[in-house]
Design an enzyme around this catalytic site. Structure first.
Site, PDB file in Angstrom:
ATOM      1  N   ASP A  83      -5.913   2.254  -1.060  1.00 32.84           N
ATOM      2  CA  ASP A  83      -6.524   3.121  -0.057  1.00 32.84           C
ATOM      3  C   ASP A  83      -6.899   4.424  -0.749  1.00 32.84           C
ATOM      4  O   ASP A  83      -6.021   5.171  -1.205  1.00 32.84           O
ATOM      5  CB  ASP A  83      -5.536   3.357   1.091  1.00 32.84           C
ATOM      6  CG  ASP A  83      -6.145   4.111   2.249  1.00 32.84           C
ATOM      7  OD1 ASP A  83      -6.817   5.127   2.016  1.00 32.84           O
ATOM      8  OD2 ASP A  83      -5.946   3.694   3.406  1.00 32.84           O
ATOM      9  N   GLU A 103     -11.355   2.215   7.105  1.00 30.96           N
ATOM     10  CA  GLU A 103     -10.204   2.501   7.972  1.00 30.96           C
ATOM     11  C   GLU A 103     -10.151   4.010   8.222  1.00 30.96           C
ATOM     12  O   GLU A 103      -9.442   4.747   7.554  1.00 30.96           O
ATOM     13  CB  GLU A 103      -8.904   2.019   7.309  1.00 30.96           C
ATOM     14  CG  GLU A 103      -7.705   2.096   8.242  1.00 30.96           C
ATOM     15  CD  GLU A 103      -6.386   1.840   7.528  1.00 30.96           C
ATOM     16  OE1 GLU A 103      -5.553   1.098   8.068  1.00 30.96           O
ATOM     17  OE2 GLU A 103      -6.181   2.401   6.424  1.00 30.96           O
ATOM     18  N   GLN A 142      -9.420   0.298   0.705  1.00 33.68           N
ATOM     19  CA  GLN A 142      -9.716   0.940   1.983  1.00 33.68           C
ATOM     20  C   GLN A 142     -10.235   2.347   1.714  1.00 33.68           C
ATOM     21  O   GLN A 142      -9.870   2.973   0.720  1.00 33.68           O
ATOM     22  CB  GLN A 142      -8.482   0.984   2.879  1.00 33.68           C
ATOM     23  CG  GLN A 142      -8.077  -0.397   3.390  1.00 33.68           C
ATOM     24  CD  GLN A 142      -6.813  -0.358   4.220  1.00 33.68           C
ATOM     25  OE1 GLN A 142      -5.854   0.342   3.896  1.00 33.68           O
ATOM     26  NE2 GLN A 142      -6.798  -1.121   5.298  1.00 33.68           N
ATOM     27  N   GLU A 180       0.832  -1.206   0.000  1.00 34.77           N
ATOM     28  CA  GLU A 180       0.000   0.000   0.000  1.00 34.77           C
ATOM     29  C   GLU A 180       0.863   1.252   0.000  1.00 34.77           C
ATOM     30  O   GLU A 180       1.673   1.443   0.915  1.00 34.77           O
ATOM     31  CB  GLU A 180      -0.896   0.023   1.243  1.00 34.77           C
ATOM     32  CG  GLU A 180      -1.739   1.279   1.374  1.00 34.77           C
ATOM     33  CD  GLU A 180      -2.404   1.416   2.743  1.00 34.77           C
ATOM     34  OE1 GLU A 180      -3.099   2.425   2.945  1.00 34.77           O
ATOM     35  OE2 GLU A 180      -2.223   0.530   3.591  1.00 34.77           O
TER      36      GLU A 180
END
Length: 251
Positions: A172, A234, A198, A137
């Site tokens: 993300d 998240e 995310q 990530e």
């Protein structure tokens, strides 16, 4: 159609960890993420997940000392043995908890030697655990200065060079916005590598609703791409977790 997972490191923190699984289920989540579960017994976490009929979707590799400590070692030259020791420890937890994705953290590093180290370590990890889905990530330089993997283009280059079927991208949306600005365009460039998503609002990494990221448009793009994996929530709630879950009920 994507499924939503609650990150229990961020959400339902008004409850003890073992009670957060049931709270997430009641709120409408189908799975959970836990960033660093290593201070808790794997058998107790597995029991809590099974008792609430929840999948543990994702966890991070160590370090266990997250508060002000290192941010992984995969790209740090000279820390190869530490990386391998941490990976084996994380693998035991991931297997005991039947975790779907294991996030391999790059750490703080820079330059060609870091890239070579990162690729070697990822190849070793992919061969070490061929049945485990590994993710990487990108992290933005504001929230995590010095982190080696700081660009989605670099992440896809690394994934292509490692060339392992069990290595993919952890997308993300908050990080994509902070790094590249246009989340949907970044998604289109890199969707082929995405294993896990995310979400969080920007600014502030709060609930994914009003803010700078067009989540309605992003979810349409995700659906159009045929993504059927998990979307991890998240974020840090502005108040209580329950009070901020309107976005989930309308997603």
């Amino acid at each position: 159609m994507a499924r939503f997972a609650a990150n229990l490191t961020y959400l339902f923190t008004e409850l003890p960890m073992f009670q957060r699984f049931a709270a997430a289920r009641r709120a409408g989540f189908d799975g959970v993420e836990i960033l660093f579960p290593y201070d808790l017994a794997a058998k107790d976490l597995a029991r809590a997940a099974q008792g609430s009929d929840m999948h543990i979707v994702l966890m991070n590799m160590p370090p266990p000392n997250w508060a002000g400590g290192p941010r992984g070692f995969a790209a740090e030259p000279g820390n190869e043995m530490r990386f391998r020791k941490d990976f084996d420890r994380a693998l035991l937890y991931a297997q005991a908890l039947k975790v779907r994705h294991l996030h391999v953290m790059a750490g703080r590093a820079e330059g060609p030697e870091a890239r070579d180290t990162y690729i070697r370590n990822l190849r070793w990890a992919a061969e070490r655990a061929p049945g485990v889905s590994l993710t990487i990530e990108p992290m933005n330089a504001v929230d995590m200065p010095g982190y080696y993997l700081n660009c989605f283009d670099l992440a896809s280059e690394i994934i292509d060079e490692v060339d392992a079927t069990n290595l993919g991208l952890q997308f993300d949306a908050y990080q994509a916005h902070m790094i590249h600005g246009d989340v949907i365009e970044t998604w289109h460039r890199h969707a082929r590598n995405v294993r896990h998503i995310q979400i969080a609002g920007c600014p502030g990494r709060h609930e994914p609703r009003a803010g700078e990221i067009d989540y309605a448009g992003f979810f349409r793009a995700v659906d159009a791409a045929g993504f059927s994996g998990w979307v991890g929530a998240e974020y840090t709630p502005r108040t209580s977790t329950e009070a901020g879950l309107r976005w989930l009920r309308s997603a």
